[in-house]
Design an enzyme around this catalytic site. Sequence first.
Site, mmCIF file in Angstrom:
data_model
loop_
_atom_site.group_PDB
_atom_site.id
_atom_site.type_symbol
_atom_site.label_atom_id
_atom_site.label_comp_id
_atom_site.label_asym_id
_atom_site.label_seq_id
_atom_site.Cartn_x
_atom_site.Cartn_y
_atom_site.Cartn_z
ATOM 1 N N GLY A 22 0.829 -1.215 0.000
ATOM 2 C CA GLY A 22 0.000 0.000 0.000
ATOM 3 C C GLY A 22 0.857 1.256 0.000
ATOM 4 O O GLY A 22 0.608 2.181 0.765
ATOM 5 N N ASN A 24 1.140 3.459 -2.334
ATOM 6 C CA ASN A 24 0.602 4.512 -3.222
ATOM 7 C C ASN A 24 0.420 5.851 -2.549
ATOM 8 O O ASN A 24 0.696 6.899 -3.135
ATOM 9 C CB ASN A 24 -0.813 4.115 -3.682
ATOM 10 N N GLY A 28 2.086 4.571 3.762
ATOM 11 C CA GLY A 28 2.916 3.700 2.927
ATOM 12 C C GLY A 28 3.807 4.511 2.002
ATOM 13 O O GLY A 28 4.999 4.223 1.832
ATOM 14 N N SER A 151 -3.121 -0.402 15.392
ATOM 15 C CA SER A 151 -3.995 0.753 15.616
ATOM 16 C C SER A 151 -4.630 0.604 16.993
ATOM 17 O O SER A 151 -4.897 -0.521 17.434
ATOM 18 C CB SER A 151 -5.095 0.790 14.558
ATOM 19 N N TYR A 176 -13.258 -3.779 11.678
ATOM 20 C CA TYR A 176 -11.952 -3.104 11.619
ATOM 21 C C TYR A 176 -11.154 -3.426 12.889
ATOM 22 O O TYR A 176 -9.971 -3.746 12.835
ATOM 23 C CB TYR A 176 -12.129 -1.590 11.452
HETATM 24 N N1 LIG Z 1 -4.154 7.058 9.329
HETATM 25 C C1 LIG Z 1 -4.268 6.741 10.607
HETATM 26 O O1 LIG Z 1 -4.561 7.597 11.467
HETATM 27 C C2 LIG Z 1 -4.029 5.323 11.060
HETATM 28 C C3 LIG Z 1 -4.157 5.022 12.421
HETATM 29 C C4 LIG Z 1 -3.896 3.734 12.859
HETATM 30 C C5 LIG Z 1 -3.513 2.763 11.943
HETATM 31 N N2 LIG Z 1 -3.427 3.064 10.620
HETATM 32 C C6 LIG Z 1 -3.016 1.988 9.694
HETATM 33 O O2 LIG Z 1 -2.052 2.495 8.781
HETATM 34 C C7 LIG Z 1 -2.068 1.728 7.577
HETATM 35 C C8 LIG Z 1 -2.000 2.652 6.368
HETATM 36 O O3 LIG Z 1 -3.167 3.429 6.317
HETATM 37 P P1 LIG Z 1 -3.206 4.931 5.805
HETATM 38 O O4 LIG Z 1 -3.713 5.726 6.934
HETATM 39 O O5 LIG Z 1 -1.958 5.316 5.129
HETATM 40 O O6 LIG Z 1 -4.419 4.799 4.746
HETATM 41 P P2 LIG Z 1 -4.544 5.168 3.206
HETATM 42 O O7 LIG Z 1 -4.024 6.535 2.941
HETATM 43 O O8 LIG Z 1 -5.977 4.888 2.862
HETATM 44 O O9 LIG Z 1 -3.602 4.100 2.480
HETATM 45 C C9 LIG Z 1 -3.953 2.759 2.467
HETATM 46 C C10 LIG Z 1 -3.139 2.036 1.391
HETATM 47 O O10 LIG Z 1 -3.538 0.660 1.392
HETATM 48 C C11 LIG Z 1 -3.769 0.268 0.042
HETATM 49 N N3 LIG Z 1 -4.711 -0.844 -0.063
HETATM 50 C C12 LIG Z 1 -6.015 -0.885 0.310
HETATM 51 N N4 LIG Z 1 -6.551 -2.060 -0.031
HETATM 52 C C13 LIG Z 1 -5.580 -2.791 -0.626
HETATM 53 C C14 LIG Z 1 -5.522 -4.079 -1.221
HETATM 54 N N5 LIG Z 1 -6.602 -4.861 -1.301
HETATM 55 N N6 LIG Z 1 -4.347 -4.503 -1.721
HETATM 56 C C15 LIG Z 1 -3.246 -3.714 -1.692
HETATM 57 N N7 LIG Z 1 -3.239 -2.473 -1.176
HETATM 58 C C16 LIG Z 1 -4.404 -2.025 -0.657
HETATM 59 C C17 LIG Z 1 -4.306 1.529 -0.627
HETATM 60 O O11 LIG Z 1 -4.191 1.388 -2.034
HETATM 61 P P3 LIG Z 1 -5.008 2.321 -3.081
HETATM 62 O O12 LIG Z 1 -4.214 3.585 -3.166
HETATM 63 O O13 LIG Z 1 -5.005 1.528 -4.334
HETATM 64 O O14 LIG Z 1 -6.375 2.524 -2.513
HETATM 65 C C18 LIG Z 1 -3.380 2.559 -0.024
HETATM 66 O O15 LIG Z 1 -2.160 2.587 -0.723
HETATM 67 C C19 LIG Z 1 -3.327 0.865 7.670
HETATM 68 O O16 LIG Z 1 -2.949 -0.452 8.014
HETATM 69 C C20 LIG Z 1 -4.132 1.478 8.814
HETATM 70 O O17 LIG Z 1 -4.927 0.537 9.486
HETATM 71 C C21 LIG Z 1 -3.665 4.320 10.162
#
Ligand SMILES: NC(=O)c1ccc[n+]([C@@H]2O[C@H](COP(=O)([O-])OP(=O)(O)OC[C@H]3O[C@@H](n4cnc5c(N)ncnc54)[C@H](OP(=O)(O)O)[C@@H]3O)[C@@H](O)[C@H]2O)c1
Length: 251
Positions: A22, A24, A28, A151, A176
């Site tokens: 992830g 993108n 990530g 998380s 979740y």
């Molecule tokens: N943001 C927060 O406050 C927070 C807090 C606690 C934990 N987290 C954890 O941090 C991690 C990253 O999240 P983020 O906040 O950076 O969210 P994000 O901006 O939505 O990024 C999520 C990434 O996961 C990819 N993804 C989703 N479904 C997928 C699949 N089926 N196969 C491969 N890739 C997939 C998305 O790809 P596309 O671009 O193609 O959609 C995107 O690149 C997650 O595990 C989340 O649970 C985040």
Amino acid sequence: MTSGWKLEETPSQAGKIGVVTGANVGLGFETAKALAARGMEVVLACRNREKAKATKDKIIESHAQASLHIMELDLSSLKSVRSFAEKFKQQFEKLDLLVNNAGVMLTPYQITEDGFEQQMGINYLGHFLLAGLLLPKLEAAENTRIVTLSSLSHNWGDIYFDDMAFEEGYSSRKAYGQSKLACLMFAYEMQRRLKARGHSTISLAAHPGISDTELVRNLPKFIHLMAKVLAPIFIQSAAEGALPNFTDSFR
Ligand SMILES: NC(=O)c1ccc[n+]([C@@H]2O[C@H](COP(=O)([O-])OP(=O)(O)OC[C@H]3O[C@@H](n4cnc5c(N)ncnc54)[C@H](OP(=O)(O)O)[C@@H]3O)[C@@H](O)[C@H]2O)c1
């Protein structure tokens, strides 16, 4: 949040190979960018090749020397995970770092092609299989790492062994929570097992706090608006939220 910690002060990662799922957008993207900036060869493991190409260009814009590969990975499909692992094994001798980052949150009810509830399938089960398949490559080098995104929402749920796919009634919040609890337990249990095997690979969990990413994409519009207002007070940038990811990754 401010941090006195500077990326330039971290050890060089030259000669190392990393996989960030992830990569993108969001955490990530920031993690992959930071690792590449310190000289690691990074595989952008993404489900959308076009978005991944744009990501690669964006990183190269600021770090011309970055060594980046795009490899397709859709964590909602075990077939895709197996195919990714096979290609990786053919292309690379070893793996120094696996960042189990990709995730979805509070999605509408959906079952993956393998019959799993989507959040559990993508956030946990896909990564579980990926780590297992790549373990021989992680053990082909010394002091390698698996970093799994956790998380605080692991508190939102439990592991619902009697109805893991929520066939008897869906709660996106509990689902979740279940998936992130599984991720956290995976990080701990993996570490326990790696230690017992006596190998130098370690498994860690990283928490990004509340970070400004696209994770909220499934939430109602008014929450997006509220988040914009509250962001400067309560929410940190994705680059700040990625700090635990790559501090866990450096050595
Ligand atoms: N943001 C927060 O406050 C927070 C807090 C606690 C934990 N987290 C954890 O941090 C991690 C990253 O999240 P983020 O906040 O950076 O969210 P994000 O901006 O939505 O990024 C999520 C990434 O996961 C990819 N993804 C989703 N479904 C997928 C699949 N089926 N196969 C491969 N890739 C997939 C998305 O790809 P596309 O671009 O193609 O959609 C995107 O690149 C997650 O595990 C989340 O649970 C985040």
